[in-house]
Design an enzyme around this catalytic site. Structure first.
Site, PDB file in Angstrom:
ATOM      1  N   LYS A   1     -15.819  -2.521  -1.373  1.00 25.55           N
ATOM      2  CA  LYS A   1     -16.422  -1.248  -0.941  1.00 25.55           C
ATOM      3  C   LYS A   1     -15.762  -0.060  -1.617  1.00 25.55           C
ATOM      4  CE  LYS A   1     -16.481  -2.658   3.774  1.00 25.55           C
ATOM      5  NZ  LYS A   1     -15.085  -2.783   4.159  1.00 25.55           N
TER       6      LYS A   1
ATOM      7  N   LYS B   1     -12.840  -8.900  -6.980  1.00 29.15           N
ATOM      8  CA  LYS B   1     -13.915  -9.118  -6.007  1.00 29.15           C
ATOM      9  C   LYS B   1     -14.748  -7.854  -5.836  1.00 29.15           C
ATOM     10  CE  LYS B   1     -12.007  -7.893  -1.539  1.00 29.15           C
ATOM     11  NZ  LYS B   1     -12.428  -7.949  -0.179  1.00 29.15           N
TER      12      LYS B   1
ATOM     13  N   LYS C   1       0.810  -1.222   0.000  1.00 27.18           N
ATOM     14  CA  LYS C   1       0.000   0.000   0.000  1.00 27.18           C
ATOM     15  C   LYS C   1       0.841   1.268   0.000  1.00 27.18           C
ATOM     16  CE  LYS C   1      -4.174  -1.972   1.959  1.00 27.18           C
ATOM     17  NZ  LYS C   1      -5.035  -2.125   3.120  1.00 27.18           N
TER      18      LYS C   1
HETATM   19  N1  AQP Z   1     -16.493  -9.681  -2.425  1.00 31.10           N
HETATM   20  C1  AQP Z   1     -16.562 -10.305  -1.259  1.00 31.10           C
HETATM   21  N2  AQP Z   1     -17.071 -11.562  -1.206  1.00 31.10           N
HETATM   22  C2  AQP Z   1     -17.166 -12.211  -0.011  1.00 31.10           C
HETATM   23  N3  AQP Z   1     -16.770 -11.684   1.175  1.00 31.10           N
HETATM   24  C3  AQP Z   1     -16.260 -10.426   1.157  1.00 31.10           C
HETATM   25  N4  AQP Z   1     -15.798  -9.618   2.144  1.00 31.10           N
HETATM   26  C4  AQP Z   1     -15.391  -8.453   1.590  1.00 31.10           C
HETATM   27  N5  AQP Z   1     -15.587  -8.473   0.259  1.00 31.10           N
HETATM   28  C5  AQP Z   1     -16.126  -9.681  -0.049  1.00 31.10           C
HETATM   29  C6  AQP Z   1     -15.775  -9.950   3.573  1.00 31.10           C
HETATM   30  O1  AQP Z   1     -16.444  -8.917   4.291  1.00 31.10           O
HETATM   31  C7  AQP Z   1     -15.874  -8.804   5.603  1.00 31.10           C
HETATM   32  C8  AQP Z   1     -15.637  -7.370   5.964  1.00 31.10           C
HETATM   33  O2  AQP Z   1     -14.735  -6.803   5.042  1.00 31.10           O
HETATM   34  P1  AQP Z   1     -13.673  -5.717   5.510  1.00 31.10           P
HETATM   35  O3  AQP Z   1     -14.363  -4.492   5.950  1.00 31.10           O
HETATM   36  O4  AQP Z   1     -12.746  -6.339   6.494  1.00 31.10           O
HETATM   37  O5  AQP Z   1     -12.806  -5.333   4.262  1.00 31.10           O
HETATM   38  P2  AQP Z   1     -12.479  -6.032   2.925  1.00 31.10           P
HETATM   39  O6  AQP Z   1     -12.362  -7.491   3.011  1.00 31.10           O
HETATM   40  O7  AQP Z   1     -11.272  -5.338   2.396  1.00 31.10           O
HETATM   41  O8  AQP Z   1     -13.809  -5.646   2.163  1.00 31.10           O
HETATM   42  P3  AQP Z   1     -13.996  -4.702   0.931  1.00 31.10           P
HETATM   43  O9  AQP Z   1     -15.463  -4.569   0.754  1.00 31.10           O
HETATM   44  O10 AQP Z   1     -13.213  -5.180  -0.233  1.00 31.10           O
HETATM   45  O11 AQP Z   1     -13.450  -3.301   1.438  1.00 31.10           O
HETATM   46  P4  AQP Z   1     -12.268  -2.377   0.883  1.00 31.10           P
HETATM   47  O12 AQP Z   1     -12.673  -1.950  -0.491  1.00 31.10           O
HETATM   48  O13 AQP Z   1     -12.201  -1.237   1.850  1.00 31.10           O
HETATM   49  O14 AQP Z   1     -10.995  -3.196   0.872  1.00 31.10           O
HETATM   50  C9  AQP Z   1     -14.598  -9.634   5.609  1.00 31.10           C
HETATM   51  O15 AQP Z   1     -14.842 -10.835   6.326  1.00 31.10           O
HETATM   52  C10 AQP Z   1     -14.347  -9.923   4.141  1.00 31.10           C
HETATM   53  O16 AQP Z   1     -13.710 -11.186   3.939  1.00 31.10           O
END
Ligand code: AQP
Length: 321
Positions: free
Chosen positions: A192, A189, A108
C-alpha cells in the site's frame, strides 16, 4: 475459538491484500472469527487526518463488498476508549526493555531523528487488540510473530499478577494465499505504501487502468511462458495472479497462454472478472454513506458488547474499580 485479523488503512486496498488475505476472510471465515480496520495503527508515522478518515471508510467498504461477514467486522477506533484503556493496563504490565527489543521498532526507528513514542508502544496496542476480544489465534506472517509473543507474555503476566482474565493467544500461520509482487519491481511485494503506483493494482482501479498496469508489467526478454520464480520473477508473478484468480496452479495457468502479450491480457481479464463485482459493491457502499455508517455503528456495538465484561474485569483486577 476466536481468530482475529486486521488491515491497516495506510493506503487503498490492493490486489495483494485482496488475493492474499481479504478473499480468504470472506470465503473461509469461522463463525467466531473477527476482522477489523486497524485505523489507530496508521498513526505511528506522520499522517493526514482527512486521508485516514477516507481510507478507513474505503477499507471497510471493500471488506464488506468482498463478503467479509458484517457481524464479524468492526473499526478499531470506534472502540477507542476500550482499546486505549486496555493499552494503558498493558503498558503498565510491559517493561521498557520488552518494548525496545521489538525488531520492527528497531528497524523502523533506525536512522530517524524523531521517532514517535507510538512506534515504540504500538505492539502494546496490538496486544490490547488481541486480548480485548478474547482472541485465541492470530494469523500473522513472520514479521508480526514477535508482537504476538509479546501479547502472550503480557496476558500471562497480567493473569498471574492480578487474576485470570485474558485468553493467552497463539500466533498461527495464515492459510496459504497468493503472495502478490509489485508489477514494476517483482523483487518486492505489492505494498500500500509503495510510491510507484504503476506497480500496484488497486481493487477500485477502473478497468482501463487495470489493463494498462498489466500491459506495462515487467517481464523479461525471453518470451517464454513458464513458471520459474527464480529466473523469471515478473512472469511468475503474473502466473501466480492468474492462477489465484482462476483457482488453479501457476504451472497449469502457464499452459493456457503462448506469449507475454497473451499472458498480460489473460491476467488483466482474470483480475477484472475477480475484482469488478467487489469494486462495484464498494463504490455503491461509499456512495450510500447511510448504509455504511449504519453497518459501522452496528459492528462497534457488537464488538463492545462482546468485550465489555472482560475489560471491566481487567480494570477491577488491576485495582482501578
Ligand atoms: N503483496 C501482498 N500479497 C499477499 N498478501 C498481502 N498482504 C499485504 N500485502 C500483500 C496481506 O494483506 C493483509 C492486510 O495487510 P496489512 O494492512 O496488515 O499491512 P501489510 O501486510 O503491511 O500490507 P501492505 O499493503 O504492504 O501495507 P503497508 O505498505 O502499509 O506495509 C495482511 O494479511 C497481509 O499479509
Amino acid at each position: 475459538m476466536i481468530k482475529l485479523s486486521g488491515i491497516t488503512p495506510s493506503g487503498e486496498v490492493h490486489l495483494g491484500n485482496y488475493l492474499g488475505a481479504i478473499r480468504r476472510w470472506a470465503l473461509h471465515s469461522g463463525p467466531d472469527d473477527l476482522y477489523f480496520v486497524s485505523n489507530m495503527h496508521a498513526m505511528t508515522v506522520k499522517h493526514s487526518p482527512e486521508r485516514l478518515r477516507h481510507l478507513t471508510d474505503h477499507q471497510l467498504a471493500v471488506l464488506l463488498a468482498a463478503g467479509v461477514p458484517q457481524e464479524q467486522l468492526f473499526v478499531q477506533a470506534d472502540l477507542i476508549r476500550e482499546h486505549m484503556t486496555l493499552t494503558w493496563l498493558l503498558e503498565c504490565t510491559c517493561t521498557f526493555g520488552e518494548a525496545r527489543r521489538m525488531i520492527q521498532f528497531k528497524e523502523k526507528s533506525q536512522g530517524s531523528a524523531s521517532v514517535r513514542l507510538g512506534l515504540l508502544t504500538y505492539p502494546v496496542l496490538m496486544a490490547a487488540d488481541i486480548l480485548l476480544h478474547g482472541t485465541a489465534q492470530v494469523p500473522v506472517g513472520e514479521d508480526q510473530r514477535q508482537h504476538v509473543e509479546l501479547a502472550r507474555t503480557l496476558a500471562r503476566r497480567f493473569n498471574t499478577d492480578y487474576g485470570e482474565v485474558f485468553v493467552v493467544p497463539e500466533a498461527v500461520l495464515p492459510e496459504a494465499g497468493a503472495r502478490v509482487r509489485d508489477l514494476t519491481d517483482p523483487s518486492r511485494k505489492m505494498s500500500k505504501s509503495s510510491s510507484e503506483a504503476n506497480g500496484i493494482v488497486y481493487v477500485l482501479d477502473p478497468p482501463d487502468v487495470v489493463r494498462r498496469k498489466f500491459q506495462r508489467a515487467v517481464t523479461d526478454s525471453r518470451n517464454e511462458v513458464r513458471y520459474a520464480p527464480e529466473d523469471q520473477p515478473g512472469v511468475a508473478n503474473l502466473l501466480d495472479i492468474l492462477a489465484a484468480c482462476q483457482d488453479t496452479t501457476p504451472e497449469r495457468a502457464a499452459e493456457s497462454v503462448g506469449s507475454y502479450r497473451e499472458l498480460k491480457e489473460a491476467v488483466a481479464e482474470a483480475v477484472l472478472a475477480t475484482i469488478t463485482p467487489v469494486r462495484e459493491r464498494a463504490i455503491h457502499l461509499l456512495e450510500s454513506r447511510t448504509e455504511l455508517s449504519h453497518i459501522r455503528r452496528q459492528g462497534a456495538e457488537r464488538a463492545r458488547t462482546r468485550s465489555e465484561r472482560r475489560l471491566s474485569e481487567a480494570i477491577a483486577l488491576a485495582g482501578l474499580a
